[in-house]
Design an enzyme around this catalytic site. Structure first.
Site, PDB file in Angstrom:
ATOM      1  N   SER A 141     -14.523   1.830   9.234  1.00 44.24           N
ATOM      2  CA  SER A 141     -13.207   1.407   8.761  1.00 44.24           C
ATOM      3  C   SER A 141     -12.297   1.144   9.959  1.00 44.24           C
ATOM      4  CB  SER A 141     -12.597   2.498   7.869  1.00 44.24           C
ATOM      5  OG  SER A 141     -11.267   2.139   7.565  1.00 44.24           O
ATOM      6  N   HIS A 187     -15.168  -2.360   7.134  1.00 48.70           N
ATOM      7  CA  HIS A 187     -14.250  -2.001   6.051  1.00 48.70           C
ATOM      8  C   HIS A 187     -12.811  -2.217   6.524  1.00 48.70           C
ATOM      9  CE1 HIS A 187     -13.294   0.328   2.377  1.00 48.70           C
ATOM     10  NE2 HIS A 187     -12.321   0.871   3.084  1.00 48.70           N
ATOM     11  N   ASP A 241      -8.867  -1.891   5.356  1.00 52.60           N
ATOM     12  CA  ASP A 241      -7.956  -1.281   4.382  1.00 52.60           C
ATOM     13  C   ASP A 241      -6.627  -2.006   4.351  1.00 52.60           C
ATOM     14  OD1 ASP A 241      -9.437   1.066   3.424  1.00 52.60           O
ATOM     15  OD2 ASP A 241      -9.368   1.700   5.516  1.00 52.60           O
ATOM     16  N   MET A 268      -2.953  -1.962   2.792  1.00 49.08           N
ATOM     17  CA  MET A 268      -2.025  -1.026   2.131  1.00 49.08           C
ATOM     18  C   MET A 268      -0.625  -1.627   2.081  1.00 49.08           C
ATOM     19  SD  MET A 268      -3.107   2.407   4.151  1.00 49.08           S
ATOM     20  CE  MET A 268      -4.812   2.957   4.252  1.00 49.08           C
ATOM     21  N   HIS A 313     -10.639  -3.567   1.122  1.00 51.88           N
ATOM     22  CA  HIS A 313     -10.213  -2.553   0.158  1.00 51.88           C
ATOM     23  C   HIS A 313      -8.707  -2.719  -0.060  1.00 51.88           C
ATOM     24  CE1 HIS A 313      -9.782   2.118  -0.492  1.00 51.88           C
ATOM     25  NE2 HIS A 313      -9.477   1.430  -1.578  1.00 51.88           N
ATOM     26  N   MET A 316      -5.456  -1.666  -1.374  1.00 51.21           N
ATOM     27  CA  MET A 316      -4.663  -0.553  -1.925  1.00 51.21           C
ATOM     28  C   MET A 316      -3.258  -1.088  -2.146  1.00 51.21           C
ATOM     29  SD  MET A 316      -6.242   2.416   0.457  1.00 51.21           S
ATOM     30  CE  MET A 316      -6.934   1.191   1.534  1.00 51.21           C
ATOM     31  N   MET A 352     -13.006   7.000  -4.047  1.00 49.07           N
ATOM     32  CA  MET A 352     -12.171   7.576  -2.987  1.00 49.07           C
ATOM     33  C   MET A 352     -12.453   9.069  -2.905  1.00 49.07           C
ATOM     34  SD  MET A 352     -10.389   5.248  -1.467  1.00 49.07           S
ATOM     35  CE  MET A 352      -9.730   6.492  -0.356  1.00 49.07           C
ATOM     36  N   ASP A 359     -15.527   6.599   0.244  1.00 49.73           N
ATOM     37  CA  ASP A 359     -14.517   6.301   1.270  1.00 49.73           C
ATOM     38  C   ASP A 359     -13.562   7.473   1.457  1.00 49.73           C
ATOM     39  OD1 ASP A 359     -12.753   5.065   2.981  1.00 49.73           O
ATOM     40  OD2 ASP A 359     -12.016   3.610   1.511  1.00 49.73           O
TER      41      ASP A 359
HETATM   42  C1  DX5 Z   1      -8.007   5.635   3.206  1.00 47.48           C
HETATM   43  C2  DX5 Z   1      -8.870   4.443   3.491  1.00 47.48           C
HETATM   44  C3  DX5 Z   1     -10.121   4.750   4.221  1.00 47.48           C
HETATM   45  C4  DX5 Z   1      -9.903   5.319   5.593  1.00 47.48           C
HETATM   46  C5  DX5 Z   1     -11.007   6.305   5.836  1.00 47.48           C
HETATM   47  O1  DX5 Z   1      -7.019   5.285   2.309  1.00 47.48           O
HETATM   48  O2  DX5 Z   1      -9.253   3.801   2.288  1.00 47.48           O
HETATM   49  O3  DX5 Z   1     -10.966   3.607   4.312  1.00 47.48           O
HETATM   50  O4  DX5 Z   1      -9.917   4.344   6.614  1.00 47.48           O
HETATM   51  O5  DX5 Z   1     -10.745   6.988   6.994  1.00 47.48           O
HETATM   52  P1  DX5 Z   1     -11.501   8.324   7.386  1.00 47.48           P
HETATM   53  O6  DX5 Z   1     -12.958   7.989   7.483  1.00 47.48           O
HETATM   54  O7  DX5 Z   1     -10.875   8.695   8.689  1.00 47.48           O
HETATM   55  O8  DX5 Z   1     -11.229   9.322   6.292  1.00 47.48           O
HETATM   56 ZN    ZN Z   2     -10.802   2.191   2.425  1.00 50.84          ZN
END
Ligand code: DX5
Ligand code: ZN
Length: 224
Positions: free
Chosen positions: A9, A34, A36, A38, A67, A69, A138, A176
């Site tokens: 990620s 990956h 993210d 947000m 992903h 969010m 998650m 994740d």
């Molecule tokens: C959290 C993200 C994850 C995050 C995971 O909201 O969706 O993808 O990057 O990070 P680690 O592996 O550090 O928990």
């Molecule tokens: Zn993620």
């Protein structure tokens, strides 16, 4: 034995050296990158927009596992697809018309995923599962990297694996949050297909070795 996939990620990388970080991952046997997204509404944090995804895509050799969010993700599916997303995962909790959202992702030509927050039971997917390429469970509350793995996820993986087996589907189970060598084997044994790893890769002393170790879990004696 079909090997599981590993998806580092990029949220956890050193942003000042993002190109180098992406190239470093290119030089591993990671399967997906990956990314993210947000929005500061669905989750308390704000990360990247579509222009950033374009830059990441430019340097990466891997499929972009995006992903979302974000609230009302339908508004941005085509934008992220145009920016290079290969897989697009939306949150069940953010979609009033989830079936429609999946249709939009597929019509855009991407693989379609649905993510569940830790409190959402996998049974909520009973009537949509056959439309999904990916279910992302998650294992932390979404919004930040580096959080503690929520142990109830293991049981959710088992239940979801059972649902997928009963329906004989090719749907992948992606996990994740809070994943590293300490729990990866249990996740795979419970039925996970894809391991997302942020901090345990990018914050490791040797990130390439961290990917290698996650990818080779289950090969006896390698990292005993
Ligand atoms: C959290 C993200 C994850 C995050 C995971 O909201 O969706 O993808 O990057 O990070 P680690 O592996 O550090 O928990
Ligand atoms: Zn993620």
């Amino acid at each position: 034995m079909i090997k599981h996939l590993v998806a580092p990620s990029i949220l956890a990388c050193d942003y000042g050296n993002i190109q180098k970080e992406i190239e470093m991952i290119n030089d591993t046997d990671a399967d997906w990158l990956h990314v993210d997204i947000m929005d500061g509404m669905f989750v308390p944090n704000i990360s990247f927009g579509a222009d950033m995804l374009k830059v990441i895509k430019l340097h990466s050799k891997l499929p972009m596992d995006v992903h979302l969010m974000i609230e009302q993700p339908d508004r941005y599916i085509q934008t992220f697809r145009n920016a290079g997303a290969d897989n697009i995962t939306v949150h069940l909790e953010a979609c009033t018309h989830l079936h429609k959202s999946i249709e939009i992702i597929k019509n855009a030509g991407a693989k379609a995923g649905v993510a569940l927050n830790p409190h959402s039971p996998v049974s909520l997917l009973e009537d949509i599962l056959e439309n999904l390429d990916i279910v992302l469970l998650m294992s932390v509350n979404p919004g930040f990297g580096g959080q503690k793995f929520i142990y109830q996820t293991i049981d959710k993986i088992r239940k979801l694996r059972e649902m997928i087996l009963v329906k004989n589907l090719p749907t992948l189970i992606e996990i994740d949050g809070g994943i590293g060598l300490q729990n990866a084997e249990s996740l795979l044994q419970a039925g996970a297909d894809v391991l997302v790893a942020g901090s345990s890769v990018f914050k490791a002393g040797n990130p390439k070795l961290a990917v290698y170790a996650l990818k080779n879990i289950g090969i006896k004696g390698l990292y005993a």
